[in-house]
Design an enzyme around this catalytic site. Structure first.
Site, PDB file in Angstrom:
ATOM      1  N   PRO A   2       0.623  -1.216   0.036  1.00 42.50           N
ATOM      2  CA  PRO A   2       0.050   0.042   0.097  1.00 42.50           C
ATOM      3  C   PRO A   2       0.756   1.382   0.069  1.00 42.50           C
ATOM      4  O   PRO A   2       1.310   1.517   0.928  1.00 42.50           O
ATOM      5  CB  PRO A   2      -0.707  -0.004   1.418  1.00 42.50           C
ATOM      6  CG  PRO A   2       0.157  -0.966   2.409  1.00 42.50           C
ATOM      7  CD  PRO A   2       1.384  -1.524   1.325  1.00 42.50           C
ATOM      8  N   GLU A   3       0.519   2.073  -1.159  1.00 39.62           N
ATOM      9  CA  GLU A   3       0.777   3.588  -0.923  1.00 39.62           C
ATOM     10  C   GLU A   3      -0.448   4.148  -1.394  1.00 39.62           C
ATOM     11  O   GLU A   3      -1.556   3.369  -1.523  1.00 39.62           O
ATOM     12  CB  GLU A   3       2.050   3.977  -1.848  1.00 39.62           C
ATOM     13  CG  GLU A   3       3.375   3.341  -1.597  1.00 39.62           C
ATOM     14  CD  GLU A   3       4.454   4.009  -2.400  1.00 39.62           C
ATOM     15  OE1 GLU A   3       4.437   5.073  -2.665  1.00 39.62           O
ATOM     16  OE2 GLU A   3       5.398   3.114  -2.691  1.00 39.62           O
ATOM     17  N   LYS A  59      -2.380   6.721   4.374  1.00 40.51           N
ATOM     18  CA  LYS A  59      -2.675   5.466   4.196  1.00 40.51           C
ATOM     19  C   LYS A  59      -3.514   4.669   5.236  1.00 40.51           C
ATOM     20  O   LYS A  59      -3.484   3.594   5.033  1.00 40.51           O
ATOM     21  CB  LYS A  59      -1.097   4.772   4.075  1.00 40.51           C
ATOM     22  CG  LYS A  59      -0.273   5.106   3.020  1.00 40.51           C
ATOM     23  CD  LYS A  59       1.218   4.882   3.395  1.00 40.51           C
ATOM     24  CE  LYS A  59       2.225   5.616   2.734  1.00 40.51           C
ATOM     25  NZ  LYS A  59       3.627   5.397   3.037  1.00 40.51           N
ATOM     26  N   ARG A 112       2.488 -10.514   6.625  1.00 35.69           N
ATOM     27  CA  ARG A 112       3.590 -10.483   7.436  1.00 35.69           C
ATOM     28  C   ARG A 112       2.925 -10.011   8.931  1.00 35.69           C
ATOM     29  O   ARG A 112       3.549  -9.734   9.790  1.00 35.69           O
ATOM     30  CB  ARG A 112       4.385  -9.405   7.074  1.00 35.69           C
ATOM     31  CG  ARG A 112       5.326  -9.858   6.024  1.00 35.69           C
ATOM     32  CD  ARG A 112       6.427  -8.755   5.422  1.00 35.69           C
ATOM     33  NE  ARG A 112       7.338  -8.092   6.054  1.00 35.69           N
ATOM     34  CZ  ARG A 112       7.969  -7.243   5.982  1.00 35.69           C
ATOM     35  NH1 ARG A 112       7.993  -6.741   4.436  1.00 35.69           N
ATOM     36  NH2 ARG A 112       8.955  -6.730   6.716  1.00 35.69           N
ATOM     37  N   ARG A 259      15.872   2.317   3.879  1.00 35.45           N
ATOM     38  CA  ARG A 259      15.108   1.793   2.922  1.00 35.45           C
ATOM     39  C   ARG A 259      15.959   2.010   1.744  1.00 35.45           C
ATOM     40  O   ARG A 259      16.781   2.777   1.489  1.00 35.45           O
ATOM     41  CB  ARG A 259      13.731   2.631   2.790  1.00 35.45           C
ATOM     42  CG  ARG A 259      13.010   2.872   3.860  1.00 35.45           C
ATOM     43  CD  ARG A 259      12.247   1.810   4.505  1.00 35.45           C
ATOM     44  NE  ARG A 259      11.482   1.166   3.693  1.00 35.45           N
ATOM     45  CZ  ARG A 259      10.076   1.535   3.348  1.00 35.45           C
ATOM     46  NH1 ARG A 259       9.620   2.429   3.943  1.00 35.45           N
ATOM     47  NH2 ARG A 259       9.380   0.736   2.540  1.00 35.45           N
TER      48      ARG A 259
END
Length: 269
Positions: A2-3, A59, A112, A259
DNA sequence: TCGATCCTGTAG
DNA sequence: CTACAGGATCGA
């Protein structure tokens, strides 16, 4: 997944199937997704509520229910939220489900299990989300606003774009893609960008998100596969070592804020 | 501003 | 086996 674009696509799809439905039962299969909230309290707090609206902020997915109950869902890295004809048959990565009459309902899946679901009042939600920056696809996100924000931030451009208190909803992929379109190096310090460069960045952010939203919605409505924006033209993300689609130079990767950041050394100075 | 952490899956 | 994953938070 998701973005902002994917979360928005999830919301739109969910609205078609879930608006007006009553949640007759809620089940949390992985208590950890609630954080500190108790499973019993959550399930009792949700049962019997009618879904009156489904909103998105950054989000976050906000399922607004009767009696001022708001179910806040954050998909994090691998979460998904979607309607199914029968919640009794769910995949093993399902972490929660919300059941409507006739066994229809909504599944929250997340292999996850980093995603989060919380139950709040609308007032609490307002306070929790108060620190977020403007929605980049709304009128509040203007070139002037970006200019003002940039002038008071010494962050590198990529980290600035991913900072939810600056702009709400960009993540690792679309931050990188927006910088590529704007031809800005991800390490460039925001205060050092000129007004025209920032105008270009503004345009790039909006364009990238709109394009991604298009493909996310398409991917979501097409029968079969669910989720990915498969026809979105990725220029740099996850393309380390591959030739730039524009100038042919090799895409580079480095770590920024923990990241991966990808950029083209030819196009982004 | 970095690193660890929350989890599980997948690619190398 | 290790590295890494479209996110966010916390403490050093």
């Amino acid at each position: 997944m998701p973005e902002l674009p994917e979360v928005e696509a999830v919301c739109r799809k969910l609205r078609q199937e879930a608006l007006g439905q009553t949640i007759v039962r809620a089940r949390i299969l992985r208590p950890r997704i609630l954080g500190t909230q108790s499973v019993d309290e959550f399930e009792r707090g949700v049962e019997g509520k009618r879904i009156e609206a489904i909103d998105r902020r950054a989000k976050h997915i906000l399922i607004r229910c009767s009696n001022d109950a708001v179910i806040q869902v954050h998909l994090r890295m691998t979460g998904n939220l979607f309607a199914v004809p029968d919640v009794r048959f769910y995949p093993q990565e399902t972490r929660a489900h919300f059941e409507f009459p006739e066994h229809r309902g909504i599944l929250f899946t997340d292999p996850r299990a980093l995603g989060r679901i919380q139950l709040h009042t609308s007032g609490e939600i307002k306070a929790l989300l108060a620190g977020l920056g403007p929605e980049p696809l709304s009128d509040s996100f203007t070139p002037e606003w970006l200019l003002a924000a940039a002038r008071q931030s010494r962050q590198p451009a990529k980290l600035f774009l991913m900072d939810q208190t600056r702009i709400a909803g960009l993540g690792n992929i679309y931050a990188a893609e927006a910088l590529f379109r704007a031809r800005i190096h991800p390490r460039r310090i925001m205060t050092r960008l000129t007004k025209p460069r920032l105008a270009g960045l503004h345009t790039s952010i909006v364009a990238v998100l709109q394009d991604a939203l298009q493909s996310a919605c398409k991917a979501y409505s097409s029968p079969g596969r669910f989720g990915e924006a498969e026809d979105f033209p990725v220029m740099v993300y996850d393309r380390e070592g591959l030739p730039c689609k524009s100038c042919n130079r090799s895409i580079r990767r480095f770590v920024q804020g923990g990241r991966s950041t990808y950029y083209c050394p030819g196009c982004q100075k």
